[in-house]
Design a protein around this motif. Structure first.
Motif, PDB file in Angstrom:
ATOM      1  N   VAL A   1       1.848   1.559   1.564  1.00 29.05           N
ATOM      2  CA  VAL A   1       0.965   0.643   0.847  1.00 29.05           C
ATOM      3  C   VAL A   1       1.769  -0.458   0.157  1.00 29.05           C
ATOM      4  N   ILE A   2       2.841  -0.083  -0.545  1.00 27.28           N
ATOM      5  CA  ILE A   2       3.693  -1.084  -1.202  1.00 27.28           C
ATOM      6  C   ILE A   2       4.345  -1.977  -0.153  1.00 27.28           C
ATOM      7  N   LEU A   3       4.790  -1.366   0.932  1.00 25.92           N
ATOM      8  CA  LEU A   3       5.456  -2.130   1.977  1.00 25.92           C
ATOM      9  C   LEU A   3       4.519  -3.140   2.615  1.00 25.92           C
ATOM     10  N   ARG A   4       3.256  -2.756   2.821  1.00 21.95           N
ATOM     11  CA  ARG A   4       2.300  -3.687   3.418  1.00 21.95           C
ATOM     12  C   ARG A   4       1.995  -4.852   2.472  1.00 21.95           C
ATOM     13  N   ALA A   5       2.055  -4.596   1.169  1.00 22.56           N
ATOM     14  CA  ALA A   5       1.877  -5.698   0.223  1.00 22.56           C
ATOM     15  C   ALA A   5       3.020  -6.702   0.355  1.00 22.56           C
ATOM     16  N   LEU A   6       4.232  -6.193   0.516  1.00 22.23           N
ATOM     17  CA  LEU A   6       5.378  -7.078   0.710  1.00 22.23           C
ATOM     18  C   LEU A   6       5.280  -7.808   2.049  1.00 22.23           C
ATOM     19  N   GLN A   7       4.810  -7.109   3.055  1.00 21.55           N
ATOM     20  CA  GLN A   7       4.630  -7.742   4.354  1.00 21.55           C
ATOM     21  C   GLN A   7       3.603  -8.868   4.277  1.00 21.55           C
ATOM     22  N   ALA A   8       2.546  -8.673   3.478  1.00 21.64           N
ATOM     23  CA  ALA A   8       1.538  -9.719   3.311  1.00 21.64           C
ATOM     24  C   ALA A   8       2.170 -10.984   2.732  1.00 21.64           C
ATOM     25  N   MET A   9       3.103 -10.818   1.809  1.00 18.84           N
ATOM     26  CA  MET A   9       3.792 -11.973   1.238  1.00 18.84           C
ATOM     27  C   MET A   9       4.746 -12.605   2.258  1.00 18.84           C
ATOM     28  N   TRP A  10       5.353 -11.766   3.086  1.00 21.40           N
ATOM     29  CA  TRP A  10       6.245 -12.269   4.136  1.00 21.40           C
ATOM     30  C   TRP A  10       5.469 -13.162   5.108  1.00 21.40           C
TER      31      TRP A  10
END
Length: 342
Positions: free
Chosen positions: A183-192
């Protein structure tokens, strides 16, 4: 008094944290200089200052009055150190009593999820990092791609009103784990995906259109407050409310105090030096704790089971992303190698 202000700005305030310096500047410019700027130091009296601070109430809150008084007192102490005066007339001033502190807002699990799902990006990803990665809003907005490592985030910087600074305390310089569900990783991916122009190691994860830090005040007003109003949540909810929720969720899920302490970057759970030195939390324990918090928020039943305060074992997380495996975005398959965050 104006001379003291100018000397403090030049010689001592540069050594303060940016947020403290900004607070001192604002208090002098808005409140102190208009009244005392031309006052001679030896003529300042405690009676005069008492009358001034009395005049600020009830127009200003007791907390604000105390901050203005603290600014003046610190400046006059410095004037004494420079032998510009012999005594500090601010020391004898009595300040208004503080109002009773309102308890922190702790939302039910279902409403934490609803806020995250309702609020617009990039505030959605910011809240995910605050609730689950236990980051302060200034730490999130100062996050750089080079700080994102496999399985963890490095926190060593914060930003306040476009000025970068060290983290709030020594304990605040830390690593926080990613949850096992991504979940945290997907949030970072969204910013990427959102920041296609700013993907170099030193670029900000939460960058505006010119690569500068996003404005927390705009995000609060345009995104979080609107989502809170839509969901009929208390109007005093703010970003700090969601960081507070991390500690509450940790307690609810049975995490040790030391786990919450280390995730949040606090100096100690009880103030004990012995606990600070010897009661460290294991990394895997912290990963497990963060994962359980994610599971609690994204599997909370919609209706009846809300009252039981129980969390069912999840088979599927209620997130907006894919549940399947995917390659971390810092290891892209092909493409320009210069675009890697690491």
């Amino acid at each position: 008094m104006r001379a003291v202000y100018e000397k403090c700005r030049e010689l001592t305030w540069p050594h303060l944290k940016n947020s403290t310096r900004k607070q001192y500047e604002e208090n002098f410019q808005r409140h102190l200089l208009p009244v005392f700027g031309n006052s001679r130091l030896h003529r300042l009296s405690t009676v005069e200052l008492q009358a001034y601070f009395n005049s600020l109430s009830p127009r200003l809150s007791p907390k604000t009055v105390k901050l203005i008084h603290g600014t003046l007192r610190a400046a006059l102490n410095q004037a004494i150190a420079w032998e510009m005066m012999t005594r500090n007339p601010a020391k004898g001033v009595k300040l208004p009593r503080k109002h009773s502190v309102k308890p922190p807002i702790v939302l039910p699990l279902i409403f934490i999820r609803k806020v995250i799902q309702t609020v617009a990006e990039p505030t959605r990803s910011l809240l995910i990092l605050m609730v689950f990665a236990s980051m302060r809003v200034g730490e999130v907005l100062a996050l750089r791609w080079k700080d994102i490592l496999p399985g963890r985030i490095i926190i060593d910087e914060r930003v306040y009103d476009d000025e970068f600074d060290d983290v709030k305390t020594e304990a605040g310089q830390r690593e926080v784990p990613l949850d096992r569900h991504g979940v945290i990783l997907r949030a970072l991916q969204a910013m990427w995906e959102r920041n296609k122009k700013f993907r170099k190691p030193n670029d900000l994860v939460f960058a505006n259109s010119v690569g500068k830090p996003l404005d927390r005040h705009n995000l609060l007003r345009r995104h979080l407050k609107k989502a809170a109003e839509k969901l009929e949540l208390p109007d005093r909810i703010d970003f700090r409310s969601f960081r507070t929720m991390h500690a509450s969720l940790m307690r609810r899920m049975g995490g040790r105090l030391e786990v919450a302490r280390d995730n949040m970057g606090h100096a100690g759970s009880t103030g004990s030096i012995t606990l600070d030195v010897y009661s460290k939390s294991w990394w895997e324990e912290r990963v497990d704790a963060v994962t359980r918090v994610v599971e609690a928020v994204f599997t909370e039943p919609e209706a009846k089971e809300e009252e039981t305060n129980t969390v069912t074992s999840p088979k599927r997380l209620h997130t907006d992303g894919s549940d399947g495996d995917w390659e971390p975005f810092w290891e892209p398959q092909g493409g320009n190698p210069d675009q890697k965050p690491m």
